[in-house]
Each structure stands twice: as structure tokens, then as C-alpha cells.
Design a protein around this motif. Structure first.
Motif, mmCIF file in Angstrom:
data_model
loop_
_atom_site.group_PDB
_atom_site.id
_atom_site.type_symbol
_atom_site.label_atom_id
_atom_site.label_comp_id
_atom_site.label_asym_id
_atom_site.label_seq_id
_atom_site.Cartn_x
_atom_site.Cartn_y
_atom_site.Cartn_z
ATOM 1 N N ASN A 36 0.824 -1.207 0.000
ATOM 2 C CA ASN A 36 0.000 0.000 0.000
ATOM 3 C C ASN A 36 0.859 1.258 0.000
ATOM 4 O OD1 ASN A 36 -2.584 -1.190 -0.069
ATOM 5 N ND2 ASN A 36 -2.505 -1.572 2.134
ATOM 6 N N THR A 81 -1.296 9.208 -7.227
ATOM 7 C CA THR A 81 -0.123 9.830 -6.614
ATOM 8 C C THR A 81 0.327 11.074 -7.362
ATOM 9 O OG1 THR A 81 1.318 8.359 -7.895
ATOM 10 C CG2 THR A 81 0.669 7.629 -5.688
ATOM 11 N N VAL A 141 -5.490 7.938 -4.191
ATOM 12 C CA VAL A 141 -5.724 6.995 -5.286
ATOM 13 C C VAL A 141 -4.934 7.374 -6.536
ATOM 14 C CG1 VAL A 141 -7.998 6.284 -4.477
ATOM 15 C CG2 VAL A 141 -7.798 8.266 -5.984
ATOM 16 N N LEU A 197 -0.424 4.923 0.247
ATOM 17 C CA LEU A 197 -1.749 4.641 -0.318
ATOM 18 C C LEU A 197 -2.669 4.016 0.721
ATOM 19 C CD1 LEU A 197 -0.545 3.082 -3.687
ATOM 20 C CD2 LEU A 197 -1.161 5.461 -3.250
ATOM 21 N N GLN A 241 -8.089 8.160 1.401
ATOM 22 C CA GLN A 241 -6.835 7.588 0.930
ATOM 23 C C GLN A 241 -6.461 8.190 -0.419
ATOM 24 O OE1 GLN A 241 -8.806 3.463 -0.788
ATOM 25 N NE2 GLN A 241 -6.694 3.424 -0.141
ATOM 26 N N ARG A 278 4.169 0.720 -8.124
ATOM 27 C CA ARG A 278 3.318 0.205 -7.054
ATOM 28 C C ARG A 278 3.558 -1.267 -6.752
ATOM 29 N NH1 ARG A 278 -2.731 2.600 -6.602
ATOM 30 N NH2 ARG A 278 -2.333 4.800 -7.077
#
Length: 289
Positions: free
Chosen positions: A65, A132, A130, A99, A128, A81
Motif C-alpha cells: 500500500n 499519486t 488513489v 496509499l 486515501q 506500485r
């Protein structure tokens, strides 16, 4: 600017390759030092060591995450990611972006509700990142941006509803929790669209009248509640009296003239609407005596 995937490969094979190059460089340096006839080997070994050190700068870790945002001389190059040890262009600068789901509670705000009454209100927001790229490049500080925009949405939402109302069809801050929370979440999401942030949940955590009017509004609430209760009682009592008169007439129990009907209605309303127990009076004479 939207997020895109950056170039990266698995880091373990790269580590193995770098270790082999380091071994080769070490052997060149050692062999050159022991063999005067080959003076260039130590230089080649140092060059290989420098290359290993340079390529090693491209190794990085991606935690669960989390995203690693890449830039090449200030230009956005993408986001990695994939979890684990990765390798990318050593010239890339990297910035970790969480994240994970986060939450915060806003401070208690003092605002006026729809009726102009000062109230204290606070909220809890679960959110959060979503995207970046939007979170880093579209706003200056996305965490501070979330906090400020949440307070702005909370103020606007509080001014759109009354603190309390006895009308079942009119939503209020105190009685329609789900509708109010959904409205608050939509207001916050509308303000955070350009920040790459998703609002998972938003709900009111504190709601009260401001201290200077709390006692007066409590008395007002009590009076409004009494009036609403009395209205409901009277409405039910009228229906019960009408039903009683209809049953007496249909079953032929007794014939009442208009004056006696009025007296019966008055007595029944006193019994049904009174807030104290009534004392019955037994009539031992005739109905008209």
C-alpha cells in the motif's frame, strides 16, 4: 496530470548481477596489484566498482500500500506500485507516497445552522490517495489540503440544515444521520477531485448547540416536543371520539341529541388528552336528569 506506471524491474536479479560485477572488479584489482605486467587491471576494476555503485542507486523498496513516485530531472516519470525490491533508472529521484487508508477528526467548528442558531460541529473523515501524481503535483500539500477542504465542506453542509426539526419530512442534522453524512461525503469529494484523494467515509462526530444558547434551546426543544406530542394526542383523541360515536350509532346502544353528543365529546377529550388521571363521576340519575 494523471498517474502512470514507471519503468522498474525486479530487484533480486539486479542485486545478483551487481554482486557478480563487484566480484569481477575485486579480482581485477587484486590480480593487477600482484601482476606488475598488467597495470590497467586495477583501473578497470575501479571503473567496474564505480559502475556497480552507480547502478546500485537504482535499487529501491516498495512497501505494501505504497507508491514510489519517480522524477527525471524534475519531470514526472511514473509511479511504481509493485511491492518488494525493485530497480529503475539510477537518475530517477524517488518519493514515497502512502496509499493506506487514513482518517482524521476535524476540530470543533462554531457555525450557524439553517435557522441561524449557533452550533458546534465536528466530523471524522476516512480517506486515501488513489492518484499519486495528482496528490503530489496538483496541490501543494495534499494532507493539509484535505483538512482545510473538509472544514470548508462541513461549514457549508451545517448551514444547509437545521439542527433539529419536528417535521418528519424535513431532514435535520440531529435526526437524519445517514442523509447528512452522505451529503457531507459528497461535498468533500467534490472539493478533493483535483487532489487525487478518495473519501471513503465522512460522518459527524460532534453536534451540539453553542454554549451561550444551549440552555435556551433546550427549553425550546422541550416546548416544541410538548407541542408536537399534544398535537399527536389530540389527533388520536379526535379519531377515537369519532369512532366511539359511530359505533354507538351503528349498534343502536343509545340515541344522543346534539347537546349530549357535545357533552360526551367534551368528556372523552378531557379523559384522552389530559396529562393527569381523571376521576370518574357516577351518574345515579337519568341521562337527562
Amino acid at each position: 496530470m494523471n498517474e502512470r506506471t514507471s519503468f522498474s524491474v525486479a530487484g533480486i536479479p539486479v542485486v545478483i548481477g551487481l554482486l557478480l560485477l563487484a566480484i569481477v572488479a575485486g579480482s581485477l584489482i587484486i590480480h593487477g596489484a600482484t601482476t606488475p605486467a598488467m597495470p590497467m587491471q586495477p583501473v578497470a576494476g575501479m571503473v567496474v566498482f564505480a559502475l556497480v555503485a552507480f547502478l546500485g542507486k537504482g535499487l529501491f523498496q516498495v512497501q505494501p500500500n505504497q507508491g514510489q513516485l519517480m522524477q527525471l530531472f524534475g519531470k514526472y516519470a511514473g509511479t511504481a506500485r509493485i511491492e518488494g525490491l525493485r530497480w529503475t533508472n539510477p537518475f530517477y529521484s524517488r518519493r514515497p507516497v502512502s496509499l493506506r487508508v487514513r482518517n482524521f477528526e476535524s476540530g470543533r467548528l462554531k457555525v450557524n445552522d439553517k435557522n441561524g442558531n449557533p452550533i458546534e460541529i465536528a466530523s471524522v473523515v476516512v480517506w486515501q490517495v488513489v492518484d499519486t501524481a495528482e496528490a503530489v503535483f496538483c496541490v501543494d500539500d495534499y494532507e493539509n489540503f484535505v483538512h482545510i477542504q473538509t472544514e470548508s465542506a462541513l461549514r457549508q453542509m451545517a448551514q444547509s440544515y437545521a439542527y433539529d426539526t419536528h417535521d418528519d419530512g424535513t431532514p435535520s442534522l440531529r435526526s437524519h444521520g445517514d442523509e447528512i453524512n452522505n451529503h457531507l461525503r459528497e461535498q468533500i469529494e467534490a472539493r478533493l477531485q483535483k487532489a487525487g484523494v478518495q473519501v471513503i467515509e465522512a460522518r459527524i462526530s460532534h453536534l451540539a448547540y453553542a454554549q451561550e444558547i444551549a440552555q435556551a434551546m433546550l427549553q425550546r426543544q422541550q416546548a416544541s416536543a410538548i407541542v408536537a406530542a399534544r398535537s399527536r394526542i389530540v389527533e388520536g383523541a379526535v379519531g377515537m371520539v369519532a369512532m366511539a360515536l359511530d359505533q354507538l350509532r351503528l349498534q343502536g346502544v343509545v340515541e344522543l341529541d346534539e347537546e349530549r353528543k357535545a357533552a360526551m365529546v367534551s368528556n372523552l377529550l378531557v379523559v384522552l388528552c389530559g396529562d393527569r388521571s381523571t376521576q370518574p363521576v357516577v351518574n345515579t340519575g337519568t341521562l337527562y336528569g
